[in-house]
Write a protein that holds these residues in place. Structure first.
Motif, PDB file in Angstrom:
ATOM      1  N   MET A   1       2.265   3.149  -6.178  1.00  0.00           N
ATOM      2  CA  MET A   1       1.168   1.997  -7.335  1.00  0.00           C
ATOM      3  C   MET A   1       0.225   1.627  -6.119  1.00  0.00           C
ATOM      4  O   MET A   1      -0.165   1.081  -5.040  1.00  0.00           O
ATOM      5  N   LYS A   2      -1.093   1.511  -7.057  1.00  0.00           N
ATOM      6  CA  LYS A   2      -2.458   0.786  -6.481  1.00  0.00           C
ATOM      7  C   LYS A   2      -2.543  -0.906  -6.964  1.00  0.00           C
ATOM      8  O   LYS A   2      -2.273  -1.373  -8.167  1.00  0.00           O
ATOM      9  N   ILE A   3      -2.740  -1.071  -5.722  1.00  0.00           N
ATOM     10  CA  ILE A   3      -2.757  -2.738  -5.254  1.00  0.00           C
ATOM     11  C   ILE A   3      -4.077  -3.054  -5.208  1.00  0.00           C
ATOM     12  O   ILE A   3      -5.209  -2.477  -4.162  1.00  0.00           O
ATOM     13  N   PHE A   4      -4.863  -3.347  -6.023  1.00  0.00           N
ATOM     14  CA  PHE A   4      -6.464  -3.545  -5.396  1.00  0.00           C
ATOM     15  C   PHE A   4      -6.530  -5.087  -5.049  1.00  0.00           C
ATOM     16  O   PHE A   4      -6.062  -6.330  -5.156  1.00  0.00           O
ATOM     17  N   PHE A   5      -7.787  -4.836  -3.960  1.00  0.00           N
ATOM     18  CA  PHE A   5      -7.813  -6.064  -2.958  1.00  0.00           C
ATOM     19  C   PHE A   5      -9.124  -6.335  -3.693  1.00  0.00           C
ATOM     20  O   PHE A   5     -10.079  -5.407  -3.155  1.00  0.00           O
ATOM     21  N   VAL A   6      -8.865  -7.687  -3.425  1.00  0.00           N
ATOM     22  CA  VAL A   6     -10.472  -8.282  -3.619  1.00  0.00           C
ATOM     23  C   VAL A   6     -11.237  -8.406  -2.468  1.00  0.00           C
ATOM     24  O   VAL A   6     -11.040  -9.319  -1.626  1.00  0.00           O
ATOM     25  N   THR A   7     -12.272  -7.252  -2.028  1.00  0.00           N
ATOM     26  CA  THR A   7     -12.894  -8.292  -0.758  1.00  0.00           C
ATOM     27  C   THR A   7     -13.673  -6.739  -0.587  1.00  0.00           C
ATOM     28  O   THR A   7     -14.062  -5.546  -1.234  1.00  0.00           O
ATOM     29  N   GLY A   8     -14.698  -7.110   0.304  1.00  0.00           N
ATOM     30  CA  GLY A   8     -16.169  -6.577  -0.057  1.00  0.00           C
ATOM     31  C   GLY A   8     -15.716  -5.597   1.666  1.00  0.00           C
ATOM     32  O   GLY A   8     -16.973  -4.523   2.319  1.00  0.00           O
ATOM     33  N   ASN A   9     -14.665  -5.837   2.291  1.00  0.00           N
ATOM     34  CA  ASN A   9     -14.778  -4.837   3.944  1.00  0.00           C
ATOM     35  C   ASN A   9     -13.569  -4.248   3.786  1.00  0.00           C
ATOM     36  O   ASN A   9     -12.953  -4.343   3.611  1.00  0.00           O
ATOM     37  N   MET A  19      -0.376  -2.601   7.383  1.00  0.00           N
ATOM     38  CA  MET A  19       0.479  -2.999   8.014  1.00  0.00           C
ATOM     39  C   MET A  19       1.714  -3.308   6.200  1.00  0.00           C
ATOM     40  O   MET A  19       2.594  -3.938   6.993  1.00  0.00           O
ATOM     41  N   LEU A  20       1.187  -2.975   5.293  1.00  0.00           N
ATOM     42  CA  LEU A  20       2.106  -2.777   4.214  1.00  0.00           C
ATOM     43  C   LEU A  20       3.251  -1.540   4.396  1.00  0.00           C
ATOM     44  O   LEU A  20       4.222  -1.795   4.339  1.00  0.00           O
ATOM     45  N   ASP A  21       2.158  -0.681   4.659  1.00  0.00           N
ATOM     46  CA  ASP A  21       3.241   0.679   4.801  1.00  0.00           C
ATOM     47  C   ASP A  21       4.111   1.003   4.491  1.00  0.00           C
ATOM     48  O   ASP A  21       5.244   0.622   5.061  1.00  0.00           O
ATOM     49  N   PHE A  22       3.765   0.894   3.004  1.00  0.00           N
ATOM     50  CA  PHE A  22       5.410   1.736   2.017  1.00  0.00           C
ATOM     51  C   PHE A  22       5.248   1.848   0.776  1.00  0.00           C
ATOM     52  O   PHE A  22       3.828   2.003  -0.321  1.00  0.00           O
ATOM     53  N   PRO A  23       5.461   3.109   1.042  1.00  0.00           N
ATOM     54  CA  PRO A  23       5.110   4.685   0.627  1.00  0.00           C
ATOM     55  C   PRO A  23       4.925   3.950  -0.599  1.00  0.00           C
ATOM     56  O   PRO A  23       5.877   3.211  -1.724  1.00  0.00           O
ATOM     57  N   GLY A  24       3.644   4.734  -1.339  1.00  0.00           N
ATOM     58  CA  GLY A  24       4.688   4.694  -3.123  1.00  0.00           C
ATOM     59  C   GLY A  24       3.206   2.943  -3.594  1.00  0.00           C
ATOM     60  O   GLY A  24       2.653   3.190  -4.498  1.00  0.00           O
ATOM     61  N   PHE A  25       3.101   1.843  -2.248  1.00  0.00           N
ATOM     62  CA  PHE A  25       2.545   1.802  -2.487  1.00  0.00           C
ATOM     63  C   PHE A  25       0.934   1.452  -2.141  1.00  0.00           C
ATOM     64  O   PHE A  25       1.144   1.495  -0.792  1.00  0.00           O
ATOM     65  N   GLU A  26      -0.384   1.396  -2.048  1.00  0.00           N
ATOM     66  CA  GLU A  26      -1.921   1.554  -1.872  1.00  0.00           C
ATOM     67  C   GLU A  26      -2.771   0.605  -1.979  1.00  0.00           C
ATOM     68  O   GLU A  26      -2.660  -0.247  -3.303  1.00  0.00           O
ATOM     69  N   PHE A  27      -3.039  -0.482  -1.651  1.00  0.00           N
ATOM     70  CA  PHE A  27      -4.673  -1.340  -1.551  1.00  0.00           C
ATOM     71  C   PHE A  27      -5.963  -0.680  -1.764  1.00  0.00           C
ATOM     72  O   PHE A  27      -6.175   0.978  -0.912  1.00  0.00           O
ATOM     73  N   GLU A  28      -6.319  -0.629  -2.764  1.00  0.00           N
ATOM     74  CA  GLU A  28      -7.943   0.077  -3.096  1.00  0.00           C
ATOM     75  C   GLU A  28      -8.379  -1.605  -3.050  1.00  0.00           C
ATOM     76  O   GLU A  28      -8.268  -2.290  -3.594  1.00  0.00           O
ATOM     77  N   PRO A  59      -3.364  -4.196 -10.813  1.00  0.00           N
ATOM     78  CA  PRO A  59      -2.480  -4.964 -10.068  1.00  0.00           C
ATOM     79  C   PRO A  59      -3.402  -5.648  -9.140  1.00  0.00           C
ATOM     80  O   PRO A  59      -4.123  -5.214  -8.410  1.00  0.00           O
ATOM     81  N   VAL A  60      -3.168  -6.529  -8.564  1.00  0.00           N
ATOM     82  CA  VAL A  60      -4.658  -7.644  -7.152  1.00  0.00           C
ATOM     83  C   VAL A  60      -3.991  -8.576  -6.679  1.00  0.00           C
ATOM     84  O   VAL A  60      -2.948  -9.153  -7.107  1.00  0.00           O
ATOM     85  N   ILE A  61      -4.674  -8.191  -5.139  1.00  0.00           N
ATOM     86  CA  ILE A  61      -4.420  -9.392  -4.540  1.00  0.00           C
ATOM     87  C   ILE A  61      -5.768 -10.595  -4.340  1.00  0.00           C
ATOM     88  O   ILE A  61      -6.973  -9.150  -3.770  1.00  0.00           O
ATOM     89  N   VAL A  62      -5.842 -11.548  -3.595  1.00  0.00           N
ATOM     90  CA  VAL A  62      -6.919 -12.094  -2.595  1.00  0.00           C
ATOM     91  C   VAL A  62      -6.302 -12.962  -1.528  1.00  0.00           C
ATOM     92  O   VAL A  62      -5.245 -13.016  -1.643  1.00  0.00           O
ATOM     93  N   ASP A  63      -7.331 -13.183  -0.193  1.00  0.00           N
ATOM     94  CA  ASP A  63      -6.218 -13.808   0.611  1.00  0.00           C
ATOM     95  C   ASP A  63      -7.799 -14.169   1.412  1.00  0.00           C
ATOM     96  O   ASP A  63      -8.764 -14.475   0.373  1.00  0.00           O
TER      97      ASP A  63
END
Lengths: 185, 185
Positions: A1-9, A19-28, A59-63
């Motif tokens: 599953m792709k999780i989008f990460f709101v960032t310009g960096n 840090m996540l290191d969780f097969p099947g999940f990846e941030f973009e 699916p999205v994260i903000v930090d």
């Protein structure tokens, strides 16, 4: 599953994937124009991730990250960037001159939303606010120079990233997110 | 002309009408759900009044108030409410313990938008940050207790509203708005 990460960096995304290191999940990385809000770290992360989800519908994260002083009951917290811009690390450190308690904690809030589930994770790392000291690591001009996490032999700007990342507030927030993703996966 | 004032506080509208004192122009309260934004007072007022106008499509003002410390180059400014909630006026005062310069200024930003014209007015009032002192006037539990404006014989919480209102940052911001309304009327 792709999780989008709101960032310009892109570095943040790379680090988050490590840090996540969780097969099947990846941030973009995704760029989404989000307001900078006032409120508690929980409120701000929740509101921002809801807005982000409404905009991209994936699916999205903000930090958000900050530095809280216990003598000030958590301030400046997420507002620290404005204080840093105004007076630099030395000035921010001197805010505590009148207080005996120099302890504090760094915090990273992560807001996650996939349309069904919405959660906020707050990772904290306890330590002490100290006079600026840097060996050029971390955010070498930011509050990393005045924060010595418990168990480390120097500020976040004095120790290698590998040491910082084992215990950092960011590490803890991503660990919480990972546990959560395991549950809902 | 009716100008809508985004506030849930009828006292603020009454006071604003007294301060404006401009025949043909009158404020009326309107409730609009606005985000609490981070940024400079100018940025925040501008963004908020644009959002307010988009929602009601009628001439509208928004306002924000804060207390800036010169030793901290303007901080905490509009973030002071969070510091007050966290540590109260005494704690906020002690933030300056390590700094010789105890001067500062109160500020009120007013954002105005009528669909054609959009402007921000920042009223400032210079003074000194002092240990908490109150006779129950003004915002008797807020930062009024630790701000002594130049020319007044006590904090904003020690002098009658009539004295405060002659020189306050709010008075100055409304004076600027009035001059502007005269020009565009």
């Amino acid at each position: 599953m792709k999780i989008f990460f709101v960032t310009g960096n892109p570095d943040k995304v790379r680090e988050a994937n490590e840090m996540l290191d969780f097969p099947g999940f990846e941030f973009e990385a995704v760029k989404v124009d989000l307001p900078e809000l006032q409120g508690t770290p929980e409120e701000v992360a929740l509101e921002k991730v809801k807005i982000a989800y409404e905009k991209i519908k994936k699916p999205v994260i903000v930090d958000d990250t900050g530095l809280a002083f216990n003598a000030l009951n958590g301030m400046p917290g997420i507002y620290i960037k404005h204080f840093l811009s105004a007076v630099g690390p030395e000035g921010v450190y001197r805010i505590l001159d009148g207080f005996d308690d120099k302890t504090g904690y760094s915090l990273t809030s992560i807001g996650y939303c996939d349309g069904v589930n919405t959660e906020v994770f707050i990772g904290k790392c306890n330590g002490t606010i100290v006079p600026p000291a840097s060996k050029g690591h971390g955010f070498a001009k930011g509050w990393d120079t005045i924060f010595k996490a418990d168990g480390l032999n120097g500020t976040f700007a004095e120790v290698p990233a590998s040491e910082k990342n084992k215990i950092s507030q960011r590490r803890r927030a991503f660990d919480m997110l990972k546990e959560y993703l395991k549950k809902i996966a």
